[in-house]
Structure formats: structure tokens, C-alpha cells
Write a protein that holds these residues in place. Structure first.
Motif, PDB file in Angstrom:
ATOM      1  N   GLY A  59     -20.410 -23.759 -34.099  1.00 19.40           N
ATOM      2  CA  GLY A  59     -19.167 -23.042 -34.420  1.00 19.40           C
ATOM      3  C   GLY A  59     -18.447 -22.626 -33.161  1.00 19.40           C
ATOM      4  N   ARG A  60     -18.403 -23.553 -32.200  1.00 19.97           N
ATOM      5  CA  ARG A  60     -17.789 -23.198 -30.907  1.00 19.97           C
ATOM      6  C   ARG A  60     -16.467 -23.930 -30.713  1.00 19.97           C
ATOM      7  NH1 ARG A  60     -17.681 -27.138 -27.131  1.00 19.97           N
ATOM      8  NH2 ARG A  60     -19.351 -28.685 -26.992  1.00 19.97           N
ATOM      9  N   THR A 100      -5.923 -10.938 -39.627  1.00 24.10           N
ATOM     10  CA  THR A 100      -7.283 -11.187 -40.107  1.00 24.10           C
ATOM     11  C   THR A 100      -7.781 -12.601 -39.828  1.00 24.10           C
ATOM     12  OG1 THR A 100      -6.265 -11.445 -42.275  1.00 24.10           O
ATOM     13  CG2 THR A 100      -7.403  -9.381 -41.873  1.00 24.10           C
ATOM     14  N   VAL A 101      -6.870 -13.523 -39.503  1.00 23.55           N
ATOM     15  CA  VAL A 101      -7.280 -14.870 -39.079  1.00 23.55           C
ATOM     16  C   VAL A 101      -6.319 -15.345 -37.977  1.00 23.55           C
ATOM     17  CG1 VAL A 101      -7.937 -17.188 -39.874  1.00 23.55           C
ATOM     18  CG2 VAL A 101      -7.677 -15.371 -41.564  1.00 23.55           C
ATOM     19  N   ILE A 102      -6.860 -15.551 -36.772  1.00 17.03           N
ATOM     20  CA  ILE A 102      -6.068 -16.266 -35.741  1.00 17.03           C
ATOM     21  C   ILE A 102      -6.985 -17.360 -35.203  1.00 17.03           C
ATOM     22  CG2 ILE A 102      -4.695 -16.181 -33.626  1.00 17.03           C
ATOM     23  CD1 ILE A 102      -4.347 -13.211 -33.929  1.00 17.03           C
ATOM     24  N   SER A 103      -6.741 -18.585 -35.635  1.00 21.44           N
ATOM     25  CA  SER A 103      -7.571 -19.683 -35.142  1.00 21.44           C
ATOM     26  C   SER A 103      -7.458 -19.753 -33.621  1.00 21.44           C
ATOM     27  CB  SER A 103      -7.104 -21.010 -35.744  1.00 21.44           C
ATOM     28  OG  SER A 103      -7.361 -21.037 -37.123  1.00 21.44           O
ATOM     29  N   TYR A 104      -8.575 -20.006 -32.969  1.00 25.55           N
ATOM     30  CA  TYR A 104      -8.704 -20.127 -31.494  1.00 25.55           C
ATOM     31  C   TYR A 104      -7.909 -19.053 -30.744  1.00 25.55           C
ATOM     32  CZ  TYR A 104      -4.549 -23.076 -32.384  1.00 25.55           C
ATOM     33  OH  TYR A 104      -3.337 -23.566 -32.830  1.00 25.55           O
ATOM     34  N   GLY A 105      -7.815 -17.841 -31.380  1.00 22.70           N
ATOM     35  CA  GLY A 105      -7.032 -16.756 -30.769  1.00 22.70           C
ATOM     36  C   GLY A 105      -7.453 -16.475 -29.333  1.00 22.70           C
ATOM     37  N   LEU A 106      -8.766 -16.525 -29.082  1.00 26.89           N
ATOM     38  CA  LEU A 106      -9.259 -16.169 -27.740  1.00 26.89           C
ATOM     39  C   LEU A 106      -8.935 -17.235 -26.702  1.00 26.89           C
ATOM     40  CD1 LEU A 106     -12.797 -14.664 -28.517  1.00 26.89           C
ATOM     41  CD2 LEU A 106     -10.689 -13.440 -27.896  1.00 26.89           C
ATOM     42  N   TYR A 107      -8.573 -18.434 -27.163  1.00 27.85           N
ATOM     43  CA  TYR A 107      -8.385 -19.553 -26.230  1.00 27.85           C
ATOM     44  C   TYR A 107      -6.919 -19.946 -26.081  1.00 27.85           C
ATOM     45  CZ  TYR A 107     -13.262 -19.585 -27.456  1.00 27.85           C
ATOM     46  OH  TYR A 107     -14.560 -19.190 -27.676  1.00 27.85           O
ATOM     47  N   THR A 158     -13.141  -9.547 -37.167  1.00 27.64           N
ATOM     48  CA  THR A 158     -14.012 -10.337 -38.053  1.00 27.64           C
ATOM     49  C   THR A 158     -14.453 -11.620 -37.352  1.00 27.64           C
ATOM     50  OG1 THR A 158     -12.081 -11.459 -39.022  1.00 27.64           O
ATOM     51  CG2 THR A 158     -12.933  -9.570 -40.237  1.00 27.64           C
ATOM     52  N   GLY A 159     -15.585 -12.167 -37.807  1.00 26.08           N
ATOM     53  CA  GLY A 159     -16.127 -13.382 -37.202  1.00 26.08           C
ATOM     54  C   GLY A 159     -15.702 -14.631 -37.972  1.00 26.08           C
ATOM     55  N   TRP A 160     -16.298 -15.764 -37.640  1.00 27.26           N
ATOM     56  CA  TRP A 160     -15.922 -17.036 -38.275  1.00 27.26           C
ATOM     57  C   TRP A 160     -17.181 -17.894 -38.430  1.00 27.26           C
ATOM     58  CZ3 TRP A 160     -11.945 -18.658 -41.003  1.00 27.26           C
ATOM     59  CH2 TRP A 160     -11.742 -20.025 -41.222  1.00 27.26           C
ATOM     60  N   ASP A 161     -18.099 -17.428 -39.268  1.00 25.97           N
ATOM     61  CA  ASP A 161     -19.297 -18.224 -39.572  1.00 25.97           C
ATOM     62  C   ASP A 161     -19.045 -18.843 -40.941  1.00 25.97           C
ATOM     63  OD1 ASP A 161     -21.704 -19.378 -39.978  1.00 25.97           O
ATOM     64  OD2 ASP A 161     -22.884 -17.524 -39.932  1.00 25.97           O
ATOM     65  N   GLY A 210     -15.220 -25.208 -35.747  1.00 26.82           N
ATOM     66  CA  GLY A 210     -14.746 -25.225 -34.362  1.00 26.82           C
ATOM     67  C   GLY A 210     -13.360 -24.623 -34.177  1.00 26.82           C
ATOM     68  N   THR A 211     -12.690 -24.277 -35.306  1.00 23.44           N
ATOM     69  CA  THR A 211     -11.356 -23.661 -35.129  1.00 23.44           C
ATOM     70  C   THR A 211     -11.485 -22.205 -34.662  1.00 23.44           C
ATOM     71  OG1 THR A 211     -11.190 -22.954 -37.453  1.00 23.44           O
ATOM     72  CG2 THR A 211     -10.271 -25.116 -36.900  1.00 23.44           C
ATOM     73  N   CYS A 212     -12.702 -21.642 -34.774  1.00 25.38           N
ATOM     74  CA  CYS A 212     -12.963 -20.273 -34.291  1.00 25.38           C
ATOM     75  C   CYS A 212     -11.865 -19.316 -34.769  1.00 25.38           C
ATOM     76  CB  CYS A 212     -13.065 -20.242 -32.769  1.00 25.38           C
ATOM     77  SG  CYS A 212     -14.398 -21.265 -32.144  1.00 25.38           S
ATOM     78  N   SER A 213     -11.690 -19.285 -36.108  1.00 26.21           N
ATOM     79  CA  SER A 213     -10.551 -18.546 -36.678  1.00 26.21           C
ATOM     80  C   SER A 213     -10.923 -17.087 -36.966  1.00 26.21           C
ATOM     81  CB  SER A 213     -10.086 -19.251 -37.955  1.00 26.21           C
ATOM     82  OG  SER A 213      -9.837 -20.607 -37.698  1.00 26.21           O
ATOM     83  N   GLU A 214     -11.191 -16.362 -35.898  1.00 28.78           N
ATOM     84  CA  GLU A 214     -11.640 -14.970 -36.043  1.00 28.78           C
ATOM     85  C   GLU A 214     -10.457 -14.042 -36.330  1.00 28.78           C
ATOM     86  OE1 GLU A 214     -13.289 -15.198 -32.180  1.00 28.78           O
ATOM     87  OE2 GLU A 214     -15.341 -15.416 -32.921  1.00 28.78           O
ATOM     88  N   GLY A 215     -10.797 -12.817 -36.761  1.00 24.41           N
ATOM     89  CA  GLY A 215      -9.760 -11.815 -37.007  1.00 24.41           C
ATOM     90  C   GLY A 215      -9.663 -10.866 -35.820  1.00 24.41           C
TER      91      GLY A 215
END
Ligand SMILES: Cc1cc2nc3c(=O)[nH]c(=O)nc-3n(C[C@H](O)[C@H](O)[C@H](O)COP(=O)(O)OP(=O)(O)OC[C@H]3O[C@@H](n4cnc5c(N)ncnc54)[C@H](O)[C@@H]3O)c2cc1C
Length: 395
Positions: free
Chosen positions: A36-37, A156-163, A198-201, A207-212
Motif C-alpha cells: 500500500g505504498r 477525508t480523502v486526498i489521494s497521494y496528498g503527501l506526495y 485517516t489511513g488507507w488500508d 498505491g493511491t495512498c488516499s489518506e484523510g
């Protein structure tokens, strides 16, 4: 990462460059999915191949590719790794808002030039706590004072927000505005902080890492698109989303069918002179795939024909067709991959054979909930109460 600087003339054809990236994405797809990376290697390759800003008009330094050409790039990548392709598609959907609505704004035009030079990755923050997937309403509001804005959002969902290098955020136009009176703001890395909520498990699209995140941002008021978000959504964002998502799902489905075909052909080679039992289902699933392809291509043709007619882009008939495109391609994609699994049997069900379609199956399940099909059908049903649907073959 230092990017090679090349003129457009020095670049190879976009599809050729995308095949280089797809090879890298395919090599890492199982690990990206398992862990999930973020698909870092493939995204770096997209930047190195200068594929991030291909849709940006030539006058801003881009290649001015059409939506059909970008859809084809999404499909090539979708055959290699669903998550990487969805990251690319979501980025291109954001780029299309800039292309369609940013050209007349000095700030957004400058940002497009920057995107080309830096090969920025754009993310999206529409979904909001308390609102869910209702794109056309916001709780958060942008607040403008003395030419500067502040904006906070429970995204609550931003895919690849950190990247991402920038995020396009929807919000109410002002603190006193109605929930449907929305704007969209470009916030660049450095303009915002993200506190993970929020996490993305997930089952698929891991792999979209769509965390909140709690997004807190500020910047120049010029970063707010001049047009209301209602216009941006109706005239570009909804259609490009449904078309490019459809292109990714088609890529996932096509790769599952390719694996099913390889399985049937291997079975045929083992028993020369006899037709393997999966052959009939293979013929059936190839027809389904062709049907899905026709829907996506018809959607692009319809969009491109309406492009220079804002009244047509905002019409009920057009909205119904784009809604239907999303619902039918998401359903078709899932049916096709399920068929591919039936053909490949245990070899497809297992995660470690050349015929595995488990990742495809899990990734494609996201299609129906990525803006819930029920929400879209409910919206279409309201539109159909007040308009006739199109009964012509060619319009
Ligand atoms: C892979 C992936 C990536 C995503 N990336 C992003 C991103 O980068 N940025 C972003 O902002 N969002 C993103 N999203 C979120 C997405 O855009 C939707 O907002 C989200 O999938 C909706 O989630 P939900 O089902 O919880 O919410 P809702 O849409 O609120 O739906 C909740 C439930 O209510 C039902 N429902 C809701 N409204 C109706 C209605 N009118 N009629 C009938 N039933 C209804 C639905 O069927 C559903 O079961 C992503 C989603 C996925 C799957």
C-alpha cells in the motif's frame, strides 16, 4: 529530482514514452499493492519522461494533447498498475481544470508554465467530512482579506496528498456563502500543512495512498479560480473525470483479459486439436471489452464535440451522458475482470502466477464507489424527470 530539460521537438511520441513508464510501473505493481505504498518509481519515471504536463497548451510550454490522447496514456498505464494509472488520471483531471479555466488568469497561466518546468503532481481535495462524495456542496469556506486567502478543510480523502506538489481544493466561495456556492483554489506545497486524520488500508487501489487530512492553507487570493466551481465541474471536471477514470478501468480490464487469453492459449497448446473450455468465455469477454472501449471512446468524442460550446457542456443531456458513462464503465469493468477470473480459475485467483487477476479484481471494485454509482444514478434520475434523453444515433 533534477529533470532533463528538453524541447517538445526532442521528445518521443507520448505513447512511446508512456510504454517506458508502464514497464517500470508493472515491475513494481505487486509490491506497491502489497505494501500500500506510493508508486514512487513510476511517478519519477513519468516526470523524467515529461508526461505530467502533456495536456497544458503549447502557448504555456506544454504539448497540448487532446483528452483522447491523454485517455490513451491512462489506458497504457492502467494495463501495468491500476494505482499508478489512477494517480496519473487524477492528476490529469486537475490539469484539465487549469487548461479549461485557467488560461485567462495570470496566476493560473503562470502556474501552468511552472507545471511544465517542474513536472508538478497535482492532487484533489473535494471529499469532505460531513459531506462525503457530494462534490457540489462544501462545508469549508475560503476567507479572503487584503488580497490573501485562508482555507481549512477536513479533507477525508486526498489521494497521494503527501506526495503532491499542489492540491486543488473545493470550498464555499466565502464564509457567508451557501453550501453549493463553491470555489476551487490551487494550493501549492509550502502554502499548506496536512495533518493526517485517516489511513488507507483498502481492498484495492492501495498505491493511491488516499489518506484523510486536516488541510490548513493560505496564499494569494489570485490562486482562487475566477470562475465558480459549478462551471468548472459542469464544463470540464465531471466529464474529464469520468472519461479518464473509464480509460484507467479499461486498461485494468484489458490486462485481465490479456491474462485470460494467455491462459486459454497455454491450455490449447497443451492439448493440440481440442478447444479449451475457457475459449467460449474468452470470446464473450473480448466482446464485453470492445463494448467498454466503445463507451469510453464515444464519451471522449461527445466531450470534444461539445468543447467549444459552453451551453452544450452545461446541458442536462450532456450531464446525463457523462453520468451514464461513469456508471456503465465502472460496472462493465468489474464484470470483465470477474469473467477473466472465471476463465483463469485457480491460476487467476492465486497471487503468484502469470495469470493472476487478484489485484485487477480488487482495484476495479473501487470504480463503483469512486463517487458512488448510487449517488450518480440518483442525480441522473432527477435530471430525467425534467428532460428527454437522446434517442438519436448520431448527434
Ligand atoms: C481510489 C479512490 C481515490 C479517491 N481519491 C480522492 C481524492 O483524491 N480526492 C477526493 O476528494 N476524493 C477522493 N476519493 C473519494 C471519492 O471521490 C468519493 O468522495 C468517495 O468515494 C465517496 O465515499 P463514500 O462512499 O463514503 O461517500 P458518499 O458518496 O457520501 O456515499 C455514502 C453512501 O451513501 C450512498 N449514497 C450517497 N448519496 C446517495 C444518493 N444521492 N442516492 C443513493 N445513495 C446515496 C452511497 O451509495 C454510499 O453507500 C477517492 C475514492 C477512491 C475510491
Amino acid at each position: 529530482m533534477a529533470l532533463p530539460s528538453r524541447t517538445i521537438e526532442e521528445l518521443r511520441a507520448p505513447a512511446e514514452r508512456m510504454r517506458v513508464v508502464a514497464e517500470i510501473a508493472a515491475r513494481h505493481s505487486a509490491e506497491v499493492d502489497r505494501e500500500g505504498r506510493f508508486p514512487r518509481e513510476a511517478i519519477d519515471a513519468l516526470k523524467a519522461e515529461r508526461l505530467m504536463a502533456v495536456m497544458i497548451p503549447k502557448r504555456f510550454g506544454g504539448e497540448g494533447l487532446s483528452l483522447l490522447e491523454v485517455a490513451e496514456l491512462c489506458t497504457i498505464l492502467g494495463q501495468a498498475c491500476g494505482s499508478t494509472a489512477m494517480v496519473y488520471a487524477m492528476h490529469q483531471i486537475k490539469a484539465s481544470s487549469l487548461v479549461s479555466h485557467g488560461g485567462e488568469s495570470q496566476w493560473h497561466a503562470g502556474f501552468m508554465r511552472e507545471m511544465v518546468a517542474e513536472q508538478h503532481l497535482l492532487a484533489s481535495a473535494t471529499t469532505e467530512g460531513g459531506i462525503g462524495g457530494d462534490l457540489r456542496n462544501s462545508i469549508c469556506a475560503v476567507d479572503v482579506k487584503d488580497g490573501r486567502f485562508t482555507l481549512e478543510k477536513d479533507a477525508t480523502v486526498i489521494s497521494y496528498g503527501l506526495y503532491a506538489d499542489a492540491i486543488l481544493v473545493t470550498c464555499r466561495r466565502a464564509p457567508e456563502a451557501q453550501s453549493s456556492d463553491q470555489s476551487m483554489v490551487v494550493v501549492r506545497r509550502g502554502d499548506y500543512t496536512l495533518a493526517k486524520t485517516t489511513g488507507w488500508d483498502t481492498l484495492g487501489m492501495r498505491g493511491t495512498c488516499s489518506e484523510g487530512f486536516r488541510l490548513v492553507s493560505s496564499g494569494d487570493a489570485a490562486q482562487i479560480f475566477p470562475q465558480p466551481f459549478s462551471e468548472i465541474a459542469a464544463q470540464s471536471m465531471l466529464s474529464t473525470s469520468h472519461i479518464l477514470w473509464g480509460a484507467v478501468w479499461f486498461g485494468i480490464a484489458a490486462d485481465a483479459v490479456a491474462r485470460a487469453q494467455a491462459y486459454v492459449r497455454a491450455a490449447a497448446r497443451k492439448q493440440p486439436g481440442s478447444v479449451p473450455p475457457g475459449a467460449l468465455r474468452l470470446a464473450e469477454v473480448v466482446a464485453m471489452l470492445q463494448d467498454m472501449k466503445a463507451s469510453v471512446v464515444a464519451g471522449v468524442v461527445r466531450y470534444e464535440a461539445a468543447l467549444d460550446r459552453p451551453d452544450e457542456l452545461s446541458s442536462i443531456g450532456f450531464a446525463v451522458e457523462m453520468n451514464n458513462l461513469k456508471v456503465t464503465t465502472s460496472q462493465r469493468g468489474a464484470q470483465i475482470v470477474t469473467h477473466a477470473m472465471l476463465i483463469t480459475g485457480l491460476s487467476g485467483y492465486k497471487n503468484d502466477t502469470p495469470f493472476s487477476v487478484g489485484r485487477h479484481l480488487r482495484d476495479i471494485t473501487s470504480a463503483a464507489i469512486m463517487i458512488s454509482n448510487d449517488r450518480i444514478l440518483s442525480n441522473t434520475s432527477n435530471l430525467l424527470l425534467v428532460s428527454r434523453f437522446d434517442t438519436s444515433l448520431v448527434n
